[in-house]
Design an enzyme around this catalytic site. Structure first.
Site, PDB file in Angstrom:
ATOM      1  N   CYS A 123       1.766   9.837  -7.549  1.00  0.00           N
ATOM      2  CA  CYS A 123       1.017   8.586  -7.618  1.00  0.00           C
ATOM      3  C   CYS A 123      -0.364   8.767  -8.240  1.00  0.00           C
ATOM      4  O   CYS A 123      -0.998   7.790  -8.631  1.00  0.00           O
ATOM      5  CB  CYS A 123       0.875   7.990  -6.223  1.00  0.00           C
ATOM      6  N   HIS A 264      -5.098   3.520  -5.636  1.00  0.00           N
ATOM      7  CA  HIS A 264      -3.637   3.534  -5.692  1.00  0.00           C
ATOM      8  C   HIS A 264      -3.101   2.626  -4.592  1.00  0.00           C
ATOM      9  O   HIS A 264      -3.548   2.686  -3.437  1.00  0.00           O
ATOM     10  CB  HIS A 264      -3.129   4.964  -5.508  1.00  0.00           C
ATOM     11  N   ASN A 295       4.424  -0.537  -3.815  1.00  0.00           N
ATOM     12  CA  ASN A 295       3.882   0.748  -4.258  1.00  0.00           C
ATOM     13  C   ASN A 295       4.642   1.177  -5.511  1.00  0.00           C
ATOM     14  O   ASN A 295       5.826   1.502  -5.446  1.00  0.00           O
ATOM     15  CB  ASN A 295       4.035   1.784  -3.139  1.00  0.00           C
TER      16      ASN A 295
END
Length: 342
Positions: A123, A264, A295
């Site tokens: 990520c 993030h 996500n």
């Protein structure tokens, strides 16, 4: 006397010049993903902050989503295809060990001969790639760099896994990094903590899977993404404040100077904790694209950046902190000036 190797020099300053995104057409509600994991809309919202997410169909691939986002970045930056001489693709879901996704994406865009490679930093991959792109331009190795964060996480998640099925989704975001008259990308603070490698991982390696096929045949279970959510939450909540403050300090700023924070989009609760411990000023916009997009790993920061700009919560020229963390565990943060967007 030994021959002397000539060194190149590039731009004194760099910036993100343009932004484009691709969001898959299909919107998936919590009710749709809740059944296979014996959950509910309320449980998912409370635990993650997610209301909907986007799932790509078979025609929406890593390559096609990347190309669409990249074209938006090129248009918004007014940079021509032949001005881009490097393409960096941050992804964990291009399901080929080789070749990388980047060369085919570059070729489809008409960037023939451009350097092109993938970055695997989970990520945190997009922020890692921004750091690389900025350094390439400043060193003179590249004139302009296309950076893409793209994921098709629905290919890697077990829909019956209660720890991951409700979290992850698909999408792509792209930016053009190039020279600037003023500093537009601050120094990057990055690192890793391999003691937490187990927290986000593929649950078996490919050799284990092949051995299982030999033993069980059609009963073999393919590898899936696995995550220990509590471990990730604790690590992020207690480790990332210093990373954020270091990135702000190295940019020569204070939290009061920030117009936006774009973390993030891992979990709504983590985002809230990070904003609270940094004591962000009231005027500072906080990206919360996770509510609508879920996500999306390496794609989450450019997608969240676009959402802030599209909704008018931020504007081009604003000063924003980017902070990402993920598998590894890896992390990276930098302060940037927000770009034009398409």
């Amino acid at each position: 006397m030994a021959a002397r190797i000539t060194q190149t020099t590039g731009a004194e300053h760099t910036a993100i010049l343009g932004l484009g995104v691709y969001r898959p057409a299909r919107v998936v509600t919590n009710d749709e993903v809740a059944g296979p994991i014996n959950s509910s809309d309320e449980w998912i919202r409370t635990r993650s902050g997610i209301k909907t997410r986007r799932f790509a169909d078979d025609s929406e691939t890593i390559q096609s989503m990347s190309v669409a986002a990249a074209r938006g970045a090129l248009e918004s930056s007014s940079i021509a295809v032949d001005q881009v001489d490097c393409v960096i693709v941050a992804t964990s879901t291009h399901l080929l060990l080789t070749p990388a996704a980047a060369p085919r994406i570059a070729t489809e865009l008409g960037m023939n001969g451009a350097a092109a490679f993938d970055v695997s930093a989970g990520c945190a991959g997009f922020c890692h790639s921004i750091a690389l792109a900025s350094d390439l331009v400043r060193a003179g190795t590249a004139g302009h760099v296309l950076v893409i964060g793209v994921e098709k996480l629905t290919n890697t998640v077990n829909p019956t896994d209660r720890s991951t099925a409700f979290l992850f989704a698909d999408g792509a975001g792209a930016v053009i990094v190039g020279p600037s008259d003023e500093p537009g990308i601050g120094p990057t603070v990055w690192g890793s903590d391999g003691t937490q490698h187990h927290a986000i991982r593929q649950d078996k390696d490919w050799m284990e899977f092949f051995a299982e096929i030999d033993e069980k045949g059609l009963d073999a279970v393919r590898p899936y993404m696995a995550m220990e959510g509590t471990a990730v939450f604790r690590w992020a909540a207690h480790s990332l404040e210093k990373v954020c403050r270091d990135a702000i300090d190295r940019a020569g700023l204070s939290p009061d100077d920030l117009d936006a924070m774009i973390p993030h989009q891992a979990n709504g609760r983590i985002i809230e904790i990070m904003a609270r411990v940094l004591k962000l000023p009231e005027h500072c916009a906080l990206a919360n694209d996770i509510e609508e997009a879920g996500n999306t790993s390496a794609a989450s920061i450019p997608l969240a950046m676009e959402a802030l700009l599209r909704k008018g919560e931020s504007k081009p020229g604003d000063t924003a902190l980017l902070i990402a963390f993920g598998a590894g565990l890896s992390y990276a943060a930098q302060v940037v000036t927000l770009p034009n967007w398409k």
